[in-house]
Design an enzyme around this catalytic site. Sequence first.
Site, PDB file in Angstrom:
ATOM      1  N   LYS A  16       0.854  -1.192   0.000  1.00  0.00           N
ATOM      2  CA  LYS A  16       0.000   0.000   0.000  1.00  0.00           C
ATOM      3  C   LYS A  16       0.885   1.235   0.000  1.00  0.00           C
ATOM      4  O   LYS A  16       2.059   1.206   0.381  1.00  0.00           O
ATOM      5  CB  LYS A  16      -0.938   0.026   1.197  1.00  0.00           C
ATOM      6  CG  LYS A  16      -0.264  -0.041   2.574  1.00  0.00           C
ATOM      7  CD  LYS A  16       0.287   1.280   3.098  1.00  0.00           C
ATOM      8  CE  LYS A  16       0.984   1.120   4.451  1.00  0.00           C
ATOM      9  NZ  LYS A  16       1.770   2.323   4.852  1.00  0.00           N
ATOM     10  N   GLY A 111       3.807  -1.472   4.184  1.00  0.00           N
ATOM     11  CA  GLY A 111       2.818  -2.298   4.881  1.00  0.00           C
ATOM     12  C   GLY A 111       2.969  -3.782   4.661  1.00  0.00           C
ATOM     13  O   GLY A 111       1.994  -4.526   4.822  1.00  0.00           O
ATOM     14  N   ASP A 147      -2.559  -1.031  10.386  1.00  0.00           N
ATOM     15  CA  ASP A 147      -2.795  -1.102   8.943  1.00  0.00           C
ATOM     16  C   ASP A 147      -3.492  -2.395   8.507  1.00  0.00           C
ATOM     17  O   ASP A 147      -3.959  -2.478   7.366  1.00  0.00           O
ATOM     18  CB  ASP A 147      -1.466  -0.994   8.175  1.00  0.00           C
ATOM     19  CG  ASP A 147      -0.889   0.405   8.208  1.00  0.00           C
ATOM     20  OD1 ASP A 147      -1.602   1.330   8.646  1.00  0.00           O
ATOM     21  OD2 ASP A 147       0.271   0.575   7.799  1.00  0.00           O
TER      22      ASP A 147
END
Length: 303
Positions: A16, A111, A147
């Site tokens: 991401k 991430g 996340d």
Amino acid sequence: MNKHLHKTFKFPSPAKLNLFLHVVGQRNDGYHELETLFQFIDYSDSLEITVTNNSNIELVNPIDGVKNEDNLIFKAAKLLQEKYRTDSPNAALLGAEITIDKILPMGGGLGGGSSNAATTLVALNALWGLKYTNEQLAGIGLSLGADVPIFIHGFSAFAQGVGEKFTEVHPEECWYLITKPEVSISTASVFSSQDLPRNTTKLACQDFDKHYCDKDLFNDALYHNDCQTMVIKHYDEVAKLLAWLVEYAPSRMTGTGACVFSRFSSQQQASELQAKLPKGINSFVAKALNKSPLLFAIDALKK
């Protein structure tokens, strides 16, 4: 009889970008209040999972330097088993053999670890036939990292709180050159730093999707990355890379770093700058995605 038993399936675990990341406060429990815009890119780790008829979770190729009990893949699988054991105490637990093809850089702000945990939860939920909702899986995942829920839900989103409140958005799916200097940055070190700004004014708009404007994304007066402010003070490698990149294209650090993304309207433009990069800079070109490829893999599994 589970129809997936002893079969091997492959699932993407995508990266991401935080197109911006504002730290708007800090709670009494130490967690930071954030406002950020998440978007996926078509660059992924991959997990191969084989369902077994015992309750063992085996990582076939553990990551060097990371104990299994500290690996987010292992922790996610065990948490999912514990949830199911609590909810269905008389049901038999299945297990899994998991292999990871790791290409996302660690300490890059993409991430990767959170994505691995989310893919594990979503994939095993489907393969084990547990039928938990994404909201329930996100509740499990949040304990592993702020996340993780966005990777479970699988859509681009404006996120608030500690990252758990989502508004689906649809930023332009443009091309990015992702670059990383030879340095890894600990998320914990960034959020514990005295140099991290923690008082950015909250965005005024109530409906972010209506007010979001792609052309303003790199207007630093509106959007920025507060973590970048701290990182460039302490990591000269990132500061130098950013200074070089902004001469060619709008560029910003993602997450807590050290990766930087530069925005382009075409793959060719991104590749042309990639060819000019200074020596020692790791890089790849990727397309932005507003829907995670993991969702497509799960849909295919259901057919």
